[in-house]
Each structure stands twice: as structure tokens, then as C-alpha cells.
Write an enzyme that holds these catalytic residues in place. Structure first.
Site, PDB file in Angstrom:
ATOM      1  N   ASP A   1       0.870  -1.173   0.000  1.00 21.63           N
ATOM      2  CA  ASP A   1       0.000   0.000   0.000  1.00 21.63           C
ATOM      3  C   ASP A   1       0.911   1.228   0.000  1.00 21.63           C
ATOM      4  O   ASP A   1       1.392   1.643   1.044  1.00 21.63           O
ATOM      5  CB  ASP A   1      -0.911  -0.016   1.231  1.00 21.63           C
ATOM      6  CG  ASP A   1      -1.844   1.182   1.270  1.00 21.63           C
ATOM      7  OD1 ASP A   1      -2.239   1.672   0.202  1.00 21.63           O
ATOM      8  OD2 ASP A   1      -2.164   1.640   2.381  1.00 21.63           O
TER       9      ASP A   1
ATOM     10  N   GLU B   1      -1.499  -1.401  -4.711  1.00 18.89           N
ATOM     11  CA  GLU B   1      -2.717  -0.619  -4.903  1.00 18.89           C
ATOM     12  C   GLU B   1      -2.453   0.488  -5.916  1.00 18.89           C
ATOM     13  O   GLU B   1      -1.422   1.154  -5.863  1.00 18.89           O
ATOM     14  CB  GLU B   1      -3.178  -0.009  -3.576  1.00 18.89           C
ATOM     15  CG  GLU B   1      -4.470   0.758  -3.696  1.00 18.89           C
ATOM     16  CD  GLU B   1      -4.985   1.276  -2.370  1.00 18.89           C
ATOM     17  OE1 GLU B   1      -5.512   2.399  -2.348  1.00 18.89           O
ATOM     18  OE2 GLU B   1      -4.855   0.553  -1.358  1.00 18.89           O
TER      19      GLU B   1
ATOM     20  N   ASP C   1      -2.159   1.157   7.519  1.00 13.09           N
ATOM     21  CA  ASP C   1      -1.522   0.867   6.238  1.00 13.09           C
ATOM     22  C   ASP C   1      -1.129  -0.606   6.096  1.00 13.09           C
ATOM     23  O   ASP C   1      -1.175  -1.152   4.993  1.00 13.09           O
ATOM     24  CB  ASP C   1      -0.297   1.767   6.052  1.00 13.09           C
ATOM     25  CG  ASP C   1      -0.691   3.237   5.979  1.00 13.09           C
ATOM     26  OD1 ASP C   1      -1.523   3.576   5.133  1.00 13.09           O
ATOM     27  OD2 ASP C   1      -0.173   4.035   6.785  1.00 13.09           O
TER      28      ASP C   1
END
Length: 163
Positions: free
Chosen positions: A7, A67, A138
């Protein structure tokens, strides 16, 4: 098969590693790469690359998933996030791993069933899908990326074979 989810962020980049055996998922490790926000951009990007590369070397995943960047209201922030994302993708690619990309809404839908779930909902579902992971923020988001990839990788393989 061992998968790493990432991420990306310029200050905090979440990472999560899972083992996949058929439909079974097992939590391996998770954490956050923290980069000092006070340095110049080039130094921050180097620190981010070094941190992600070290995790990839240590965890030895077979594939990576990242992502995709969403467009922010502030174009400068979006550009910097895009640069961080590029560095985050480069680290596993330089290690020889295939790197897959997933939209934020697809990740959320794959893990929670809703494409607009918040961070709290994601962390709760990651905890249910990967008992004992206790990831938040996260790191939970990164594990969600890995879970999404585990669910969608067979489709990705078929698409690649057709090209």
C-alpha cells in the site's frame, strides 16, 4: 505460494505477506516502511526503495500486488504519491517478481464486499480472513491488497496467457 501486498505512500508504505494454498490464506508478516518526511524528495524515495527492497529480500514472495493510485484533490500530492508508487513497484520488479496492480475499490470489495469500505472495516475483515494478524492502518490495507491478489490471480493469469 507466498504473496506480498503493498500500500504505497511517501511517508508510510504498508506491506503484508500471506501464504496461499488453494483457497486457504495464512498470515505470514506485516508492517510499515516509515520514511522521514523532512528530507528532500530524492532521498525519501531512495529510503522507500531500500525499505521495500529489504522486505522483499527478507520475505521472499513469489508475486507482488500494489494498490493503484487514486487522483487526489491536490495535484502535487497526487504526483508525489505516483512517484512513491513507482518506487514501490520497482523494488519487487528488480527482484524478478511479477507485479500486479489493483484499484482501491476492487481491493475493498474483494475483502469487505463493499467498494467504499473505510479503514476500520478493512482491518476488521483482514483480521477475520487472516486470524492472528492484528494489522491496522496501512499494514491492514497492504494485507487487503495481498488478499485481493490471491482471489484474482487466476483471472490475471488467464488474461496474460491470452495476450
Amino acid at each position: 505460494m507466498r504473496l506480498i501486498g503493498l500500500d504505497p505512500g511517501l511517508r508510510l508504505t504498508g506491506w503484508g505477506v500471506i501464504e496461499v494454498d488453494g483457497n486457504r490464506l495464512r498470515h505470514v508478516a506485516h508492517g510499515v516502511v516509515r520514511v522521514d518526511a523532512s528530507g528532500v524528495l530524492a532521498d525519501r524515495l531512495r529510503a522507500l526503495y531500500d525499505g521495500v527492497a529489504a522486505i522483499v529480500a527478507d520475505q521472499q514472495p513469489a508475486e507482488a500486488a500494489v494498490e493503484e493510485t487514486f487522483v487526489n484533490v491536490n495535484p502535487g500530492s497526487t504526483l508525489k504519491l505516483g512517484q512513491a508508487r513507482g518506487v514501490v513497484m520497482l523494488a519487487p520488479a528488480r527482484a524478478g517478481l511479477p507485479v500486479f496492480e489493483y484499484a482501491a475499490n476492487l481491493i475493498k470489495k474483494s475483502v469487505t464486499g463493499a467498494g467504499h469500505a473505510d479503514k476500520r472495516q478493512i482491518a476488521m475483515m483482514v483480521g477475520r480472513l487472516l486470524p492472528g494478524s492484528d494489522a491496522e492502518g496501512d499494514a491492514a490495507d497492504a494485507l487487503a491488497v495481498a488478499i485481493c491478489h490471491a482471489h484474482h490471480r487466476a483471472t490475471q493469469r488467464r488474461i496474460e496467457a491470452a495476450l
